[in-house]
Design an enzyme around this catalytic site. Sequence first.
Site, mmCIF file in Angstrom:
data_model
loop_
_atom_site.group_PDB
_atom_site.id
_atom_site.type_symbol
_atom_site.label_atom_id
_atom_site.label_comp_id
_atom_site.label_asym_id
_atom_site.label_seq_id
_atom_site.Cartn_x
_atom_site.Cartn_y
_atom_site.Cartn_z
ATOM 1 N N SER A 138 0.860 -1.182 0.000
ATOM 2 C CA SER A 138 0.000 0.000 0.000
ATOM 3 C C SER A 138 0.893 1.226 0.000
ATOM 4 O O SER A 138 2.014 1.185 0.528
ATOM 5 C CB SER A 138 -0.862 0.009 1.268
ATOM 6 O OG SER A 138 -1.524 1.254 1.406
ATOM 7 N N TYR A 151 -2.584 -1.791 10.336
ATOM 8 C CA TYR A 151 -2.630 -2.008 8.878
ATOM 9 C C TYR A 151 -1.393 -1.393 8.222
ATOM 10 O O TYR A 151 -0.662 -2.061 7.484
ATOM 11 C CB TYR A 151 -3.902 -1.389 8.290
ATOM 12 C CG TYR A 151 -3.939 -1.437 6.780
ATOM 13 C CD1 TYR A 151 -4.329 -2.600 6.114
ATOM 14 C CD2 TYR A 151 -3.552 -0.339 6.006
ATOM 15 C CE1 TYR A 151 -4.339 -2.666 4.728
ATOM 16 C CE2 TYR A 151 -3.566 -0.398 4.613
ATOM 17 C CZ TYR A 151 -3.961 -1.566 3.987
ATOM 18 O OH TYR A 151 -3.955 -1.634 2.608
HETATM 19 N N1 NAP Z 1 -8.609 -0.622 -1.698
HETATM 20 C C1 NAP Z 1 -7.613 0.126 -1.308
HETATM 21 O O1 NAP Z 1 -7.758 1.340 -1.109
HETATM 22 C C2 NAP Z 1 -6.245 -0.457 -1.124
HETATM 23 C C3 NAP Z 1 -5.159 0.419 -1.060
HETATM 24 C C4 NAP Z 1 -3.882 -0.107 -0.877
HETATM 25 C C5 NAP Z 1 -3.697 -1.463 -0.770
HETATM 26 N N2 NAP Z 1 -4.779 -2.297 -0.849
HETATM 27 C C6 NAP Z 1 -4.523 -3.723 -0.692
HETATM 28 O O2 NAP Z 1 -5.100 -4.433 -1.759
HETATM 29 C C7 NAP Z 1 -5.390 -5.772 -1.330
HETATM 30 C C8 NAP Z 1 -6.804 -6.114 -1.764
HETATM 31 O O3 NAP Z 1 -7.718 -5.277 -1.080
HETATM 32 P P1 NAP Z 1 -9.074 -4.742 -1.743
HETATM 33 O O4 NAP Z 1 -9.053 -3.271 -1.674
HETATM 34 O O5 NAP Z 1 -9.297 -5.420 -3.027
HETATM 35 O O6 NAP Z 1 -10.154 -5.191 -0.648
HETATM 36 P P2 NAP Z 1 -11.212 -6.383 -0.628
HETATM 37 O O7 NAP Z 1 -12.148 -6.283 -1.760
HETATM 38 O O8 NAP Z 1 -11.740 -6.388 0.763
HETATM 39 O O9 NAP Z 1 -10.317 -7.667 -0.864
HETATM 40 C C9 NAP Z 1 -9.623 -8.303 0.148
HETATM 41 C C10 NAP Z 1 -9.425 -9.736 -0.277
HETATM 42 O O10 NAP Z 1 -8.634 -10.377 0.729
HETATM 43 C C11 NAP Z 1 -9.225 -11.619 1.006
HETATM 44 N N3 NAP Z 1 -8.911 -12.048 2.358
HETATM 45 C C12 NAP Z 1 -9.094 -11.388 3.533
HETATM 46 N N4 NAP Z 1 -8.709 -12.151 4.554
HETATM 47 C C13 NAP Z 1 -8.269 -13.324 4.027
HETATM 48 C C14 NAP Z 1 -7.760 -14.528 4.568
HETATM 49 N N5 NAP Z 1 -7.627 -14.696 5.897
HETATM 50 N N6 NAP Z 1 -7.411 -15.523 3.723
HETATM 51 C C15 NAP Z 1 -7.548 -15.378 2.386
HETATM 52 N N7 NAP Z 1 -8.045 -14.267 1.805
HETATM 53 C C16 NAP Z 1 -8.398 -13.261 2.630
HETATM 54 C C17 NAP Z 1 -10.724 -11.420 0.803
HETATM 55 O O11 NAP Z 1 -11.317 -12.653 0.436
HETATM 56 P P3 NAP Z 1 -12.233 -13.551 1.405
HETATM 57 O O12 NAP Z 1 -12.989 -12.602 2.294
HETATM 58 O O13 NAP Z 1 -13.094 -14.314 0.457
HETATM 59 O O14 NAP Z 1 -11.263 -14.406 2.147
HETATM 60 C C18 NAP Z 1 -10.743 -10.493 -0.394
HETATM 61 O O15 NAP Z 1 -10.734 -11.223 -1.594
HETATM 62 C C19 NAP Z 1 -5.176 -5.784 0.184
HETATM 63 O O16 NAP Z 1 -3.934 -6.373 0.480
HETATM 64 C C20 NAP Z 1 -5.171 -4.314 0.543
HETATM 65 O O17 NAP Z 1 -4.433 -4.053 1.697
HETATM 66 C C21 NAP Z 1 -6.041 -1.834 -1.020
#
Ligand code: NAP
Length: 251
Positions: A138, A151
């Site tokens: 991130s 986080y």
């Molecule tokens: N959106 C943002 O603003 C942003 C910014 C910077 C970085 N990121 C990073 O991008 C990545 C994806 O996030 P996103 O924004 O796409 O959010 P999201 O839609 O909530 O996706 C998170 C994913 O992680 C999975 N997950 C959570 N806990 C898990 C576990 N214990 N085992 C396996 N899978 C797990 C969830 O799947 P299940 O619930 O089905 O397990 C879901 O597919 C994350 O690492 C996040 O930190 C996001």
Amino acid sequence: MKLTGNTILITGGTSGIGLGLALRLHEAGNKVIVAGRRKELLDEITAEHPGIDAFVLDVSDPASIARAADRVASSYPELNVLVNNAGIMLRENLLDPASLPVAEDHVTVNLLGTIRMTYAFLPLLTGKDGAAVMNVTSALAFVPLPITPTYNATKAALHSFSESLRVQLAQADAGVQVIEVAPPGVRTTMLDQEDNEDSMPLDDFLTETLDLLRERPDAKELVVERARFVRDAEANGSYDTVLAQLSGIGA
Ligand SMILES: NC(=O)c1ccc[n+]([C@@H]2O[C@H](COP(=O)([O-])OP(=O)(O)OC[C@H]3O[C@@H](n4cnc5c(N)ncnc54)[C@H](OP(=O)(O)O)[C@@H]3O)[C@@H](O)[C@H]2O)c1
């Protein structure tokens, strides 16, 4: 990393950035396997997108990771790319003891989950043509958003881990590229940002990120323009200003 002809496992592939990457990479001519905890979403994805495979994986559970590695070794021996994308992001109040389990969950999922996945899957990747590990960190690895302290800390740790991983793999001549993706705020359900005008539309983020990779297949970091002011803050002397800006969010 080449953009076609890979066999790619994406953790956290049930929604948001992981699912978006899965669909784009599938369309681009890669074999894509998505993994996550929500079986109903995995079933929907495989039904709607023939060719994408899926299995249940909980990265907080070492036994689940071991089963996933066994499954991949037998069913997808050609796997050459691991995308460590699974993550959680929740607010914490450091003065409220009830936030401690939230903090601990971040370490277990975001940090330990990625480290355990890396140990479990590196033996399957080394020696493969075009092998790569992509770690989704991130921009907040570089300047913290104070409402989500653990986080940010897990993402800063993952940045550091990715740096060491890249060096160790190079020194061992393992032939595995390490790519860090450091997104800005993106409109996913993470931290309820789906409709947040201040966050980047998911499609725009995916397009720009994959364009960066297309332009620089040997990239160490993929940082879209919108994340650069945070990524570069320390180097260009604007760290305090950016931290003050982030301190106003959600406070
Ligand atoms: N959106 C943002 O603003 C942003 C910014 C910077 C970085 N990121 C990073 O991008 C990545 C994806 O996030 P996103 O924004 O796409 O959010 P999201 O839609 O909530 O996706 C998170 C994913 O992680 C999975 N997950 C959570 N806990 C898990 C576990 N214990 N085992 C396996 N899978 C797990 C969830 O799947 P299940 O619930 O089905 O397990 C879901 O597919 C994350 O690492 C996040 O930190 C996001």
